[in-house]
Structure formats: C-alpha cells, structure tokens
Scaffold this motif. Structure first.
Motif, PDB file in Angstrom:
ATOM      1  N   UNK A  41      48.151  23.346  90.714  1.00 56.10           N
ATOM      2  CA  UNK A  41      46.944  24.095  91.050  1.00 56.10           C
ATOM      3  C   UNK A  41      46.584  25.162  90.023  1.00 56.10           C
ATOM      4  N   UNK A  42      47.552  25.815  89.437  1.00 53.52           N
ATOM      5  CA  UNK A  42      47.277  26.939  88.542  1.00 53.52           C
ATOM      6  C   UNK A  42      47.644  26.629  87.095  1.00 53.52           C
ATOM      7  N   UNK A  43      47.671  25.348  86.775  1.00 52.48           N
ATOM      8  CA  UNK A  43      48.003  24.896  85.428  1.00 52.48           C
ATOM      9  C   UNK A  43      46.743  24.308  84.800  1.00 52.48           C
ATOM     10  N   UNK A  44      46.203  24.966  83.786  1.00 51.88           N
ATOM     11  CA  UNK A  44      44.956  24.509  83.179  1.00 51.88           C
ATOM     12  C   UNK A  44      45.097  23.158  82.492  1.00 51.88           C
ATOM     13  N   UNK A  45      46.323  22.663  82.351  1.00 54.09           N
ATOM     14  CA  UNK A  45      46.532  21.329  81.790  1.00 54.09           C
ATOM     15  C   UNK A  45      46.308  20.234  82.829  1.00 54.09           C
ATOM     16  N   UNK A  46      46.094  20.619  84.082  1.00 50.43           N
ATOM     17  CA  UNK A  46      45.865  19.648  85.145  1.00 50.43           C
ATOM     18  C   UNK A  46      44.626  18.808  84.833  1.00 50.43           C
ATOM     19  N   UNK A  75      39.267  31.471  82.059  1.00 49.59           N
ATOM     20  CA  UNK A  75      39.987  30.621  83.014  1.00 49.59           C
ATOM     21  C   UNK A  75      41.487  30.916  82.995  1.00 49.59           C
ATOM     22  N   UNK A  76      42.027  31.187  81.825  1.00 50.46           N
ATOM     23  CA  UNK A  76      43.450  31.533  81.751  1.00 50.46           C
ATOM     24  C   UNK A  76      43.742  32.809  82.533  1.00 50.46           C
ATOM     25  N   UNK A  77      42.829  33.778  82.430  1.00 49.12           N
ATOM     26  CA  UNK A  77      43.049  35.052  83.122  1.00 49.12           C
ATOM     27  C   UNK A  77      42.953  34.881  84.638  1.00 49.12           C
ATOM     28  N   UNK A  78      41.891  34.226  85.100  1.00 47.52           N
ATOM     29  CA  UNK A  78      41.652  34.205  86.548  1.00 47.52           C
ATOM     30  C   UNK A  78      42.474  33.146  87.280  1.00 47.52           C
ATOM     31  N   UNK A 130      45.384  31.015  85.687  1.00 51.91           N
ATOM     32  CA  UNK A 130      46.823  30.980  85.347  1.00 51.91           C
ATOM     33  C   UNK A 130      47.492  32.329  85.576  1.00 51.91           C
ATOM     34  N   UNK A 131      46.818  33.414  85.194  1.00 47.41           N
ATOM     35  CA  UNK A 131      47.439  34.738  85.322  1.00 47.41           C
ATOM     36  C   UNK A 131      47.135  35.402  86.665  1.00 47.41           C
ATOM     37  N   UNK A 132      46.109  34.933  87.359  1.00 43.72           N
ATOM     38  CA  UNK A 132      45.756  35.517  88.642  1.00 43.72           C
ATOM     39  C   UNK A 132      45.151  36.898  88.553  1.00 43.72           C
ATOM     40  N   UNK A 133      44.621  37.261  87.389  1.00 40.44           N
ATOM     41  CA  UNK A 133      43.989  38.565  87.196  1.00 40.44           C
ATOM     42  C   UNK A 133      42.497  38.425  87.473  1.00 40.44           C
TER      43      UNK A 133
END
Length: 333
Positions: free
Chosen positions: A162-167, A264-267, A269-272
């Motif tokens: 779910x939180x992996x942008x490689x999905x 997208x990485x911030x919101x 993967x990092x949950x920020x």
C-alpha cells in the motif's frame, strides 16, 4: 451518486425480486449471530449487520441460485455465509485501517475496542463455516474456503504494497481480486453449484462476479477522491490519509515529474501529510487524467461482467444482474 441514491435502481429491483429469500437470510443471520455466553458478539455484529448495508453479496448468491432454477432451502444458508464472511472482513479491516466510520456510523472498534472487533470477526468466520457444512455440499465448502483464504492473502498483500510507490497496476489488480472480487465471484459461483447448474453456467457466474467485483472496487477507490461522504459511507479522502495506493494514484505516480514524485514520496511513503495535500493530490490526478483512465478500466470490467452473463439462461434476474453491472460504474459517470 451511490447505489441507493434513487429508488428502483437495479439493486432495488433485485432486492424486490428476492424479498422473501432475503427475509429468510436475515432471520438466519440474526439466529446465528447470537451467543449464549458472550453477549458482546451479537452487540458488535448487529451494529454492523443492521447498519443498512446493501446486502449485495448475499443477493448475488440468491440471484445466481434462482437464475439456475434452484428450489431448495440451502441458497439461504450460502447467502448468510457470504454475508458473515463479508462482515468478518469488515470488522478486521477497520482494525487494520484504524477506521472510525463504516456505513455512515462509528466503527465497532471505535465503539468497543480492537480486541472485540477481531474476536467477533473470528466468531463470524467460524459461524460461516458451520453454515457451509449444513448444505452438505463439499464443492461449496471448497469454493468459499478458497475465497476466504484469498481475501486474507489480498489484505496482507495490500498491507505490504500500500505505501510502496513501486507498486504496479498488476499488484493492485491482485489486491482487488483478493479483497473484493474473490467474494463476489464465490457468492455467484456457489449459487450455481447449489442449483446443480451446468459447468458452463457456473463458470459464467464466477466470471461475472469476478469482473463485477473488480469494477466495484475501482469505482469505490475513485469515489474516495471524488464522492460524497454519504455516497461512500466513509470520509472522502480516507484512502489518501491511510496512504493506500489505489489505481488513480498508481497511474499518477507512473506519470509524475520530479516535483510530483517528491510529493507522492512525502505523503504516501513517509506519511508526512499537511493541510491542502489531498487537494493537491486531486489536482495532480486531474492534470494527468488518471481518474478518467481508472474510470475507463472500471467500465471495461463492467463490460466483461455483462458479456459473461449473456451465457446464462434468459431470465428476469439475468437482466437485473446485467443492469447492476452497468449501474455500479454509473456511480462515476
């Protein structure tokens, strides 16, 4: 617009046609969710089961059995089984997702606690297998047991992806087949099996349920970014806040420039996540047309469902199921 927004939509017509069967299903559900020694079980179960859900999955089982000419009593057991499996997964999902709203009401884990939700979900799974056994048909036990395993597998896959942008979109489809389409397909398939329908009809029912379930989930994922709270039964943007990579987001990530990728990485993967991030996510998806692209895929899956059902006997219920497949995606038209 939700399935219940207007009267006499396909879901309503199906409910009217199956009204007597659904009365029997609801009576059986109330009987089997009882517990002599643990009153919390019916309390928690009733909160969700009686919250006004559409009962779509059990109606698919009833419709499939009736469409194939079944006249016995056990389609009611199978429909209740399907609803128990679905309810159990919802109880577990709300714990995993830390959800606070389901079907427009506070979730069971919020009103009671996580332990109660998990254990009552386990109880409903056990009850569902008791109901399967009572049909005396090993085939339906195999189908629904496999669906239960697939559902759990899909949920675990979603947890890791779910939180992996490689999905990828392929992984998303695998998740959707697990968490949603597996039970749609099984609900339709067991209706044909209990009616001793020809293999070709059973296969068509399974294919219809699979494609309908995929279309249904893609639409739900789209509505999370563009539907009203009332229509989706949860808060708009919950998937974004829970950092779930659904189809329109996966497509947007694939098309992202460097600045968008960093967002997208911030919101995700990092949950920020910050004020205004949901609106920015919606703007990025609009810029790349990923909501429209995902809608096209939902329409294609609905078309597959409608093609599958043409292989079934001519019957008013077949027409209602065909209309239902069209209306599921009409929610985003």
């Amino acid at each position: 617009m939700g399935l219940d927004a207007l009267s006499q939509k396909p879901h309503d017509r199906l409910a009217d046609w199956l009204a007597d069967d659904m009365v029997a299903v609801n009576l059986l559900i109330r009987d089997r969710m009882a517990s002599e020694h643990a009153p919390r079980i019916p309390e928690v179960t009733a909160h969700l089961v009686e919250a006004g859900g559409k009962r779509l999955r059990p109606m698919l089982t009833l419709a499939a059995a009736r469409l194939c000419g079944y006249g016995g009593p056990f389609h009611v057991h199978l429909a209740a089984t399907v609803e128990f499996i679905h309810t159990a997964t919802l109880l577990h999902d709300d714990v995993v997702d830390e959800s606070e709203r389901r079907r427009g009401r506070p979730t069971a884990n919020l009103l009671w606690d996580n332990k109660s939700s998990v254990l009552v979900g386990d109880y409903l799974f056990a009850r569902s297998f008791q109901l399967m056994v009572e049909t005396g048909r090993i085939e339906v036990l195999g189908i629904l047991a496999n669906a239960s395993a697939t559902i759990a597998e899909g949920e675990v896959l979603q947890l890791t992806a779910a939180q992996d942008l490689a999905t990828t979109e392929a992984v998303y489809l695998q998740v959707v087949r697990g968490k949603t389409a597996a039970l749609f397909a099984a609900a339709c398939e067991v209706g044909g099996v209990i009616a001793d329908a020809p293999v070709g009809h059973i296969d068509a029912l399974r294919d219809f349920g699979d494609a309908l379930g995929i279309a249904f989930q893609i639409v739900d994922d789209l509505l999370d970014y563009g539907g009203s709270d009332a229509s989706i039964g949860k808060n708009t943007g919950d998937d974004f806040r829970e950092r779930k990579l659904t189809l329109p987001v996966i497509k947007a990530v694939a098309l992202a420039d460097a600045e968008e990728r960093a967002f997208w990485e911030r919101v995700i993967e990092q949950g920020d996540q910050r004020e205004g991030d949901l609106a920015r996510a919606q703007a990025i998806m609009a810029r790349h047309g990923t909501m429209a692209a995902a809608r096209d895929e939902a329409l294609a899956w609905a078309a597959r469902a409608r093609a599958a059902i043409t292989l079934l006997p001519d019957h008013p219920l077949r027409a209602m199921l065909d209309d239902l497949a069209g209306y599921v995606v009409a929610r985003i038209s």
